[in-house]
Each structure stands twice: as C-alpha cells, then as structure tokens.
Design a protein around this motif. Structure first.
Motif, PDB file in Angstrom:
ATOM      1  N   LEU A  23     -11.879 -10.459   4.378  1.00 14.74           N
ATOM      2  CA  LEU A  23     -12.779  -9.840   3.402  1.00 14.74           C
ATOM      3  C   LEU A  23     -12.204  -8.532   2.878  1.00 14.74           C
ATOM      4  N   LEU A  24     -11.685  -7.715   3.771  1.00  9.52           N
ATOM      5  CA  LEU A  24     -11.238  -6.374   3.399  1.00  9.52           C
ATOM      6  C   LEU A  24      -9.885  -6.362   2.700  1.00  9.52           C
ATOM      7  N   SER A  25      -9.097  -7.416   2.875  1.00 13.98           N
ATOM      8  CA  SER A  25      -7.777  -7.437   2.248  1.00 13.98           C
ATOM      9  C   SER A  25      -7.642  -8.529   1.193  1.00 13.98           C
ATOM     10  N   LEU A  26      -8.739  -9.233   0.913  1.00 13.40           N
ATOM     11  CA  LEU A  26      -8.696 -10.369  -0.008  1.00 13.40           C
ATOM     12  C   LEU A  26      -8.199  -9.986  -1.393  1.00 13.40           C
ATOM     13  N   SER A  27      -8.691  -8.879  -1.917  1.00 13.81           N
ATOM     14  CA  SER A  27      -8.333  -8.493  -3.280  1.00 13.81           C
ATOM     15  C   SER A  27      -6.846  -8.195  -3.422  1.00 13.81           C
ATOM     16  N   GLN A  28      -6.206  -7.748  -2.347  1.00 12.04           N
ATOM     17  CA  GLN A  28      -4.793  -7.400  -2.438  1.00 12.04           C
ATOM     18  C   GLN A  28      -3.876  -8.593  -2.224  1.00 12.04           C
ATOM     19  N   PHE A  29      -4.301  -9.548  -1.400  1.00 16.66           N
ATOM     20  CA  PHE A  29      -3.401 -10.638  -1.037  1.00 16.66           C
ATOM     21  C   PHE A  29      -3.825 -11.994  -1.583  1.00 16.66           C
ATOM     22  N   SER A  30      -4.874 -12.046  -2.402  1.00 14.58           N
ATOM     23  CA  SER A  30      -5.348 -13.334  -2.902  1.00 14.58           C
ATOM     24  C   SER A  30      -4.357 -13.985  -3.864  1.00 14.58           C
ATOM     25  N   ASN A  31      -3.494 -13.189  -4.474  1.00 11.47           N
ATOM     26  CA  ASN A  31      -2.485 -13.736  -5.394  1.00 11.47           C
ATOM     27  C   ASN A  31      -1.085 -13.645  -4.794  1.00 11.47           C
ATOM     28  N   ASN A  32      -1.012 -13.897  -3.490  1.00 16.15           N
ATOM     29  CA  ASN A  32       0.237 -13.708  -2.758  1.00 16.15           C
ATOM     30  C   ASN A  32       1.083 -14.973  -2.677  1.00 16.15           C
ATOM     31  N   ARG A  33       0.673 -16.029  -3.422  1.00 15.72           N
ATOM     32  CA  ARG A  33       1.418 -17.281  -3.351  1.00 15.72           C
ATOM     33  C   ARG A  33       2.863 -17.098  -3.812  1.00 15.72           C
ATOM     34  N   GLY A  34       3.794 -17.665  -3.045  1.00 20.96           N
ATOM     35  CA  GLY A  34       5.202 -17.572  -3.394  1.00 20.96           C
ATOM     36  C   GLY A  34       5.872 -16.321  -2.866  1.00 20.96           C
ATOM     37  N   LYS A  35       5.075 -15.426  -2.308  1.00 18.66           N
ATOM     38  CA  LYS A  35       5.631 -14.197  -1.748  1.00 18.66           C
ATOM     39  C   LYS A  35       5.698 -14.314  -0.231  1.00 18.66           C
ATOM     40  N   GLU A  36       6.368 -13.374   0.373  1.00 25.85           N
ATOM     41  CA  GLU A  36       6.495 -13.372   1.828  1.00 25.85           C
ATOM     42  C   GLU A  36       5.126 -13.155   2.466  1.00 25.85           C
ATOM     43  N   THR A  37       4.850 -13.901   3.545  1.00 24.37           N
ATOM     44  CA  THR A  37       3.573 -13.765   4.238  1.00 24.37           C
ATOM     45  C   THR A  37       3.424 -12.343   4.768  1.00 24.37           C
ATOM     46  N   PRO A  38       2.324 -11.680   4.443  1.00 25.17           N
ATOM     47  CA  PRO A  38       2.159 -10.293   4.895  1.00 25.17           C
ATOM     48  C   PRO A  38       2.000 -10.212   6.406  1.00 25.17           C
ATOM     49  N   ALA A  39       2.552  -9.178   6.994  1.00 22.35           N
ATOM     50  CA  ALA A  39       2.406  -8.948   8.427  1.00 22.35           C
ATOM     51  C   ALA A  39       0.991  -8.485   8.723  1.00 22.35           C
ATOM     52  N   LEU A  40       0.585  -8.632   9.980  1.00 23.72           N
ATOM     53  CA  LEU A  40      -0.759  -8.238  10.371  1.00 23.72           C
ATOM     54  C   LEU A  40      -0.989  -6.751  10.115  1.00 23.72           C
ATOM     55  N   GLU A  41       0.038  -5.940  10.386  1.00 31.61           N
ATOM     56  CA  GLU A  41      -0.081  -4.497  10.169  1.00 31.61           C
ATOM     57  C   GLU A  41      -0.289  -4.175   8.689  1.00 31.61           C
ATOM     58  N   GLU A  42       0.370  -4.942   7.823  1.00 24.69           N
ATOM     59  CA  GLU A  42       0.232  -4.737   6.384  1.00 24.69           C
ATOM     60  C   GLU A  42      -1.188  -5.083   5.931  1.00 24.69           C
ATOM     61  N   MET A  43      -1.727  -6.161   6.475  1.00 24.96           N
ATOM     62  CA  MET A  43      -3.091  -6.550   6.138  1.00 24.96           C
ATOM     63  C   MET A  43      -4.094  -5.511   6.635  1.00 24.96           C
ATOM     64  N   MET A  44      -3.855  -5.014   7.840  1.00 19.87           N
ATOM     65  CA  MET A  44      -4.746  -3.995   8.387  1.00 19.87           C
ATOM     66  C   MET A  44      -4.714  -2.736   7.530  1.00 19.87           C
ATOM     67  N   PHE A  45      -3.519  -2.336   7.095  1.00 20.75           N
ATOM     68  CA  PHE A  45      -3.394  -1.154   6.240  1.00 20.75           C
ATOM     69  C   PHE A  45      -4.151  -1.349   4.936  1.00 20.75           C
ATOM     70  N   ALA A  46      -4.043  -2.554   4.360  1.00 24.60           N
ATOM     71  CA  ALA A  46      -4.756  -2.841   3.115  1.00 24.60           C
ATOM     72  C   ALA A  46      -6.262  -2.763   3.320  1.00 24.60           C
ATOM     73  N   ALA A  47      -6.730  -3.258   4.475  1.00 26.38           N
ATOM     74  CA  ALA A  47      -8.156  -3.226   4.776  1.00 26.38           C
ATOM     75  C   ALA A  47      -8.661  -1.796   4.912  1.00 26.38           C
ATOM     76  N   VAL A  48      -7.922  -0.990   5.648  1.00 22.86           N
ATOM     77  CA  VAL A  48      -8.326   0.403   5.851  1.00 22.86           C
ATOM     78  C   VAL A  48      -8.295   1.173   4.532  1.00 22.86           C
ATOM     79  N   LYS A  49      -7.276   0.921   3.731  1.00 25.31           N
ATOM     80  CA  LYS A  49      -7.165   1.597   2.437  1.00 25.31           C
ATOM     81  C   LYS A  49      -8.340   1.244   1.537  1.00 25.31           C
ATOM     82  N   MET A  50      -8.737  -0.048   1.558  1.00 29.54           N
ATOM     83  CA  MET A  50      -9.872  -0.468   0.749  1.00 29.54           C
ATOM     84  C   MET A  50     -11.153   0.229   1.185  1.00 29.54           C
TER      85      MET A  50
END
Length: 221
Positions: A23-50
C-alpha cells in the motif's frame, strides 16, 4: 501514540506487513515492469518517504485551515453561523493534525516492525505480487470498483483509500484470498491510514464488489 494502538510495537504476520508495504509503496513501484526488482530496503524507504510526505501535507492543510478558522472567529465573534463554521474549521484542522501525527508515528515504527519480522523474503515476495497484480490489472479492478461505488467516483477519493480498495480487489480476484478476509484486512488498513468514515466507506464498497461478483458468477453458471 498512534490511534487504536498501544505503545508496544504491533505484532503482525508477514502477509499483513507485506500488504501494508504494498500500500505504502504502490505509487512508486506500480510501473516497475521491465526494471530490476526493488530490494526490500528500497521498498521500505519508499514507504517511509510516502508517509512523511503525506504527514507534511496534512500539517500544511491543517495550519491553513486553523488560520482561516481563527481569522473568522476574530472577525465575527457574535455571528452564530460564522462561529459554528469557524469551529468546524478548527475541528477539521485538529483532525488533520492527528492524521499527520499518525503518519509520522507509522514512518518511525514501520522500519522496526519490518526488521523484527523473521520472514522478510515472504514479505517482499507478497508485497511485490500485490503491486504487480494491481498494476497489470488496473483497468478491470478500477472498472469493478466504479460499478460498486454509489454516487462516488474512484478518482475523487483519497489516494490511500483508492489503493486499499485496489489491493483488496486484487487479492480477491487474482490471489484467491477469501473475500471476508480481504475485506477485513482492507478495513484494518483503512483504520490505520484513513479515518472512521473512510473505513466504513471502504467496507461498504468491498461488500458491494463481492455482491457484484456473485451476481456475475450466477449469471455465467
């Protein structure tokens, strides 16, 4: 302290944490197709930033609303309708401030909650699956939600409420999660990240979604 929580860190299952992370990182990674899978730490950072960004926005709106209410009170202390309106503005600013406090509390709590989870791989995998399901099936999900909403437009509701609904529908349609569980989990997310009116609204919309799906299955059967 966060609304509806004790001072102790919440104990959550991996899928609950994953759902919240999605939920917290959906807006940043929803268009991530074809890109490298984000690491858990990257997703957590996106969630906290949101969470931090939304907290700042809530405080800015609350500050402006409080100033308007205060100015109106000073200008028309003896006019009852204006006083009532001013009080409503002040009340709304207090609620917005509480929301901001909750956002900041969540931003501080989430990394520790994720760190204490023993199955971080499951958290990452399920969060990414939810993000992928929502992204790849956005049109049918939104179409179903629009049909289930009465006198509302999907693009007019708050982003977090919209994404809670999308995740719940994705879990029902594409993850085969039990409908009752999906609704309950969506309501819990709404209680944490929205308000009482919003979680009641989300509960109602998802129940109508389930009704529509049952009607479709009955017609096809």
């Amino acid at each position: 302290m966060l609304e509806g929580q004790s001072s102790a860190l919440r104990i959550m299952q991996p899928r609950q944490i994953a759902r919240e992370l999605a939920l917290l990182s959906l807006s940043q990674f929803s268009n991530n197709r074809g890109k490298e899978t984000p690491a858990l730490e990257e997703m957590m950072f996106a969630a906290v930033k949101m969470l931090q960004t939304e907290a700042i926005e809530s405080l800015e709106v609350a500050s402006a609303q409080l100033q308007r209410g205060s100015d109106r009170l000073l200008e028309s202390e003896t006019v009852a309708p204006n006083i009532a309106s001013s009080r409503a503005m002040v009340k709304e600013s207090i609620e917005l401030t509480q929301t901001a406090i909750n956002r900041l509390g969540s931003a501080m709590e989430f990394p520790e909650m994720l760190h204490q989870c023993r199955d971080q791989k499951s958290v990452q995998d399920y969060a990414l699956e939810l993000i992928s399901r929502v992204s790849q099936n956005r049109q049918p999900i939104d179409s179903l939600l629009s049909r289930a909403m009465v006198n509302w437009q999907l693009d007019r509701i708050a982003r977090v409420d919209r994404d809670i609904l999308r995740i719940a529908v994705a879990e029902i349609l594409y993850v085969n999660l039990n409908e009752r569980i999906a609704i309950n989990e969506a309501v819990e997310l709404a209680k944490r990240y929205s308000g009482e009116q919003e979680y009641r609204f989300i509960n109602g919309v998802l129940r109508r979604v389930v009704t529509l799906l049952k009607e479709e299955r009955s017609e096809q059967g």
